[in-house]
Design a protein around this motif. Structure first.
Motif, PDB file in Angstrom:
ATOM      1  N   GLU A  76     159.790 172.963  45.186  1.00 45.86           N
ATOM      2  CA  GLU A  76     158.994 171.741  45.098  1.00 45.86           C
ATOM      3  C   GLU A  76     159.406 170.940  43.867  1.00 45.86           C
ATOM      4  O   GLU A  76     159.840 171.493  42.868  1.00 45.86           O
ATOM      5  CB  GLU A  76     157.504 172.069  44.980  1.00 45.86           C
ATOM      6  N   ASP A  93     155.258 168.314  39.178  1.00 44.50           N
ATOM      7  CA  ASP A  93     154.295 167.229  39.107  1.00 44.50           C
ATOM      8  C   ASP A  93     154.817 166.156  38.157  1.00 44.50           C
ATOM      9  O   ASP A  93     155.410 166.462  37.123  1.00 44.50           O
ATOM     10  CB  ASP A  93     152.938 167.744  38.624  1.00 44.50           C
ATOM     11  N   LYS A 127     153.519 162.820  42.102  1.00 43.18           N
ATOM     12  CA  LYS A 127     153.091 164.092  42.689  1.00 43.18           C
ATOM     13  C   LYS A 127     152.186 164.811  41.710  1.00 43.18           C
ATOM     14  O   LYS A 127     152.520 164.956  40.535  1.00 43.18           O
ATOM     15  CB  LYS A 127     154.310 164.942  43.017  1.00 43.18           C
ATOM     16  N   ASP A 138     149.430 169.082  45.538  1.00 39.34           N
ATOM     17  CA  ASP A 138     149.783 168.727  46.917  1.00 39.34           C
ATOM     18  C   ASP A 138     149.601 167.239  47.195  1.00 39.34           C
ATOM     19  O   ASP A 138     149.964 166.764  48.269  1.00 39.34           O
ATOM     20  CB  ASP A 138     148.939 169.541  47.908  1.00 39.34           C
ATOM     21  N   ILE A 192     150.455 163.417  46.985  1.00 39.06           N
ATOM     22  CA  ILE A 192     151.606 162.557  46.737  1.00 39.06           C
ATOM     23  C   ILE A 192     151.166 161.118  46.977  1.00 39.06           C
ATOM     24  O   ILE A 192     150.719 160.784  48.077  1.00 39.06           O
ATOM     25  CB  ILE A 192     152.791 162.915  47.662  1.00 39.06           C
TER      26      ILE A 192
END
Length: 194
Positions: A29, A32, A81, A84, A86
């Motif tokens: 991923e 953030d 982000k 979860d 976005i």
């Protein structure tokens, strides 16, 4: 005895091969934060499954004039982000294209999914979905499909570049001047009371 050892060796090899074939690749991923995204590419009509008489003028579709392909799309956006969640803010798109919706349902270092809709030149509506693969901030579309006016199928090719957005830190005067102004007003108000 040799036959048993050969069978055991073959069994171990088969278990190893099955284990390797069943392994899945773990996606990484994005961390953030906020990322600046530049999407650039083009769509063209896919008329392969639409029956067209020989010599027909393809610039009309049920009385609607379809602009001549390819349709160039270029969009700059900020994608933030947090876990979860976005959020996407469209910063700019090329003239003649208005982005109504831009989403990133899947955002991994190795693979990205983009879903978009909007209005292109001459008022035609478009919607599209693309899968992109790559890494190190540059991604190429493997699939880019959509529709023009919900009737004409489209195929495209896109490149997306992603980099961390520069976080602007306010300069000292931007913060100091309002603080000093408030302190000055407080001082003046206090003197009037005395």
């Amino acid at each position: 005895m040799k036959n048993i050892s050969v069978l055991i060796t073959l069994a171990v090899l088969m278990v190893s091969v099955v284990g390797i074939a069943g392994a899945t690749v773990q996606m990484t991923e994005f961390e953030d934060g906020c990322y600046c995204v530049h999407l650039k590419g083009e769509y063209s009509p896919d008329l392969s499954n639409i029956p067209v008489p020989t010599g027909a003028d393809l610039s009309f579709n049920n009385g609607l004039v379809i602009p001549q392909p390819p349709y160039i799309v270029e969009v700059d956006a900020q994608v933030c982000k947090a876990g979860d969640d976005i959020t996407v803010t469209v910063l700019e798109s090329n003239p003649g294209v208005t982005i109504n919706s831009l989403e990133f349902p899947m955002l991994y270092q190795e693979q990205i999914e983009v879903v978009a809709s909007g209005t292109c030149s001459m008022g035609h509506l478009f919607s599209g979905n693309m899968m992109l693969v790559g890494g190190s901030g540059t991604y190429q579309s493997t699939v880019a499909t959509g529709f023009l006016d919900n009737t004409v199928p489209m195929n495209g090719a896109f490149t997306v570049t992603i980099k961390e957005c520069d976080q602007e830190i306010p300069e000292f005067p931007t913060i100091a001047v309002p603080v000093l102004a408030i302190m000055g007003l407080a001082f003046i108000m206090q003197r009037r009371k005395d």
